[in-house]
Design a protein around this motif. Structure first.
Motif, PDB file in Angstrom:
ATOM      1  N   SER A 185       0.825  -1.212   0.000  1.00 10.86           N
ATOM      2  CA  SER A 185       0.000   0.000   0.000  1.00 10.86           C
ATOM      3  C   SER A 185       0.856   1.257   0.000  1.00 10.86           C
ATOM      4  O   SER A 185       0.521   2.256  -0.662  1.00 10.86           O
ATOM      5  CB  SER A 185      -0.925   0.002   1.218  1.00 10.86           C
ATOM      6  N   ALA A 186       1.976   1.219   0.726  1.00  9.64           N
ATOM      7  CA  ALA A 186       2.872   2.378   0.766  1.00  9.64           C
ATOM      8  C   ALA A 186       3.459   2.662  -0.606  1.00  9.64           C
ATOM      9  O   ALA A 186       3.591   3.823  -1.019  1.00  9.64           O
ATOM     10  CB  ALA A 186       3.974   2.139   1.790  1.00  9.64           C
ATOM     11  N   ALA A 187       3.823   1.609  -1.349  1.00 11.20           N
ATOM     12  CA  ALA A 187       4.375   1.795  -2.692  1.00 11.20           C
ATOM     13  C   ALA A 187       3.328   2.372  -3.638  1.00 11.20           C
ATOM     14  O   ALA A 187       3.620   3.266  -4.442  1.00 11.20           O
ATOM     15  CB  ALA A 187       4.907   0.467  -3.227  1.00 11.20           C
ATOM     16  N   ILE A 188       2.093   1.885  -3.530  1.00 11.34           N
ATOM     17  CA  ILE A 188       1.012   2.386  -4.382  1.00 11.34           C
ATOM     18  C   ILE A 188       0.716   3.847  -4.059  1.00 11.34           C
ATOM     19  O   ILE A 188       0.550   4.682  -4.953  1.00 11.34           O
ATOM     20  CB  ILE A 188      -0.246   1.526  -4.207  1.00 11.34           C
ATOM     21  N   LYS A 189       0.660   4.167  -2.772  1.00  5.62           N
ATOM     22  CA  LYS A 189       0.386   5.545  -2.357  1.00  5.62           C
ATOM     23  C   LYS A 189       1.472   6.495  -2.841  1.00  5.62           C
ATOM     24  O   LYS A 189       1.199   7.597  -3.312  1.00  5.62           O
ATOM     25  CB  LYS A 189       0.279   5.614  -0.839  1.00  5.62           C
ATOM     26  N   GLN A 190       2.709   6.060  -2.751  1.00  6.63           N
ATOM     27  CA  GLN A 190       3.825   6.890  -3.189  1.00  6.63           C
ATOM     28  C   GLN A 190       3.771   7.139  -4.695  1.00  6.63           C
ATOM     29  O   GLN A 190       4.072   8.238  -5.170  1.00  6.63           O
ATOM     30  CB  GLN A 190       5.151   6.215  -2.832  1.00  6.63           C
ATOM     31  N   ALA A 191       3.368   6.117  -5.461  1.00  8.45           N
ATOM     32  CA  ALA A 191       3.284   6.255  -6.919  1.00  8.45           C
ATOM     33  C   ALA A 191       2.079   7.078  -7.351  1.00  8.45           C
ATOM     34  O   ALA A 191       2.031   7.594  -8.467  1.00  8.45           O
ATOM     35  CB  ALA A 191       3.224   4.875  -7.568  1.00  8.45           C
ATOM     36  N   GLU A 192       1.075   7.188  -6.468  1.00 11.23           N
ATOM     37  CA  GLU A 192      -0.147   7.952  -6.733  1.00 11.23           C
ATOM     38  C   GLU A 192      -0.922   7.413  -7.933  1.00 11.23           C
ATOM     39  O   GLU A 192      -1.462   8.179  -8.740  1.00 11.23           O
ATOM     40  CB  GLU A 192       0.172   9.439  -6.924  1.00 11.23           C
ATOM     41  N   LEU A 193      -0.951   6.109  -8.060  1.00  6.13           N
ATOM     42  CA  LEU A 193      -1.784   5.474  -9.078  1.00  6.13           C
ATOM     43  C   LEU A 193      -2.021   4.026  -8.674  1.00  6.13           C
ATOM     44  O   LEU A 193      -1.350   3.499  -7.803  1.00  6.13           O
ATOM     45  CB  LEU A 193      -1.138   5.544 -10.466  1.00  6.13           C
ATOM     46  N   THR A 194      -3.013   3.420  -9.308  1.00  3.40           N
ATOM     47  CA  THR A 194      -3.358   2.041  -8.989  1.00  3.40           C
ATOM     48  C   THR A 194      -2.874   1.129 -10.105  1.00  3.40           C
ATOM     49  O   THR A 194      -3.367   1.214 -11.228  1.00  3.40           O
ATOM     50  CB  THR A 194      -4.884   1.884  -8.827  1.00  3.40           C
ATOM     51  N   PRO A 195      -1.898   0.265  -9.848  1.00  2.00           N
ATOM     52  CA  PRO A 195      -1.399  -0.634 -10.890  1.00  2.00           C
ATOM     53  C   PRO A 195      -2.479  -1.603 -11.359  1.00  2.00           C
ATOM     54  O   PRO A 195      -3.416  -1.914 -10.630  1.00  2.00           O
ATOM     55  CB  PRO A 195      -0.256  -1.372 -10.198  1.00  2.00           C
ATOM     56  N   HIS A 196      -2.306  -2.095 -12.574  1.00  3.83           N
ATOM     57  CA  HIS A 196      -3.295  -2.989 -13.160  1.00  3.83           C
ATOM     58  C   HIS A 196      -3.039  -4.449 -12.795  1.00  3.83           C
ATOM     59  O   HIS A 196      -3.977  -5.233 -12.650  1.00  3.83           O
ATOM     60  CB  HIS A 196      -3.272  -2.837 -14.678  1.00  3.83           C
ATOM     61  N   VAL A 197      -1.764  -4.811 -12.673  1.00  4.43           N
ATOM     62  CA  VAL A 197      -1.418  -6.202 -12.378  1.00  4.43           C
ATOM     63  C   VAL A 197      -0.471  -6.250 -11.185  1.00  4.43           C
ATOM     64  O   VAL A 197       0.182  -5.257 -10.851  1.00  4.43           O
ATOM     65  CB  VAL A 197      -0.781  -6.916 -13.591  1.00  4.43           C
ATOM     66  N   ILE A 198      -0.415  -7.408 -10.557  1.00  2.45           N
ATOM     67  CA  ILE A 198       0.441  -7.589  -9.381  1.00  2.45           C
ATOM     68  C   ILE A 198       1.305  -8.825  -9.600  1.00  2.45           C
ATOM     69  O   ILE A 198       0.798  -9.894  -9.946  1.00  2.45           O
ATOM     70  CB  ILE A 198      -0.398  -7.764  -8.104  1.00  2.45           C
TER      71      ILE A 198
END
Length: 233
Positions: free
Chosen positions: A67-80
């Protein structure tokens, strides 16, 4: 909605089509990053792997780091994508890392799928991920690559003609548990003389101590490596 707000949503949707959340699970640390389609790093977060017998605590640490990585990037990735120490079971989506005793048959794919519904989640050994990354970004002109991860454990992965050789369960190429000294030290996998028992970070720390290294108990391999670079024989 203001124009800039609409534009941000459009940008996020476009970015989601070409970005991925990458999760790395190891015995010492858990790391997560958001990357774009060419492999560029957009954000990164990590934490120490909790030393606990409670599987949920390790899972919570993973989710918080992601969640911290996603928040820092300020976008929601499509795949994990998950690269984990092994052994693992690709069909079941579970992992049983030797150096994370709390996780035995842990449903890591289900965990991230539940947290990020609608996202494709893929699992592979960390050695496979590293070997494929090297093939893609650095050594793609070569037909075959053997990659080795040397950290808290020792992992490995083999790529042939661009295809990761996973084997039936996802553990092919895991060279860390090949026995190279039948009378060697005990390994956490239950064997003796495995590559991991001799050449991992903790094993090198132990060897250094047995061969005259005078350092405080618990001094990590990184501490000893720094001292070696400074010329300590």
């Amino acid at each position: 909605m203001p124009k800039d707000g609409r534009q941000r949503i459009i940008q996020d949707v476009a970015s989601a089509r070409r970005t991925a959340l990458a999760v790395d699970v190891g015995g010492t640390k858990i790391a997560a990053a958001v990357v774009d389609a060419d492999g560029s790093l957009l954000s990164r977060s990590e934490c120490r792997t909790p030393a606990t017998d409670h599987a949920e605590m390790v899972g919570d640490a993973l989710l918080q780091t992601a969640s911290a990585a996603i928040k820092q990037a300020e976008l929601t990735p499509h795949v994990i994508g998950i690269g984990s120490a092994g052994p693992l079971d690709l069909a079941a989506g579970t992992v049983s890392p030797v150096n994370i005793p709390a996780w035995r048959g842990y449903p890591i794919v289900e965990l991230l799928s539940r947290e990020h519904p609608g996202h494709e989640v893929r699992l592979a050994g960390d050695g496979h991920c590293m070997a494929l990354g090297e093939y893609w970004r650095r050594t793609h002109s070569m037909r075959t690559v053997l990659g080795m991860v040397v950290s808290t454990g020792v992992g490995g992965g083999v790529v042939v003609d661009g295809q990761v050789q996973t084997g039936p369960t996802g553990n092919a190429g895991h060279v860390g548990h090949m026995v190279v000294d039948v009378g060697g030290p005990a390994c956490r996998c239950g064997g003796r003389g495995c590559v991991e028992a001799i050449a991992s970070g903790p094993a090198m720390v132990r060897w250094a101590g047995e061969n005259g290294w005078d350092a405080p108990d618990g001094a990590a391999a990184a501490v000893r490596a720094t001292s070696a670079r400074r010329g300590d024989p």
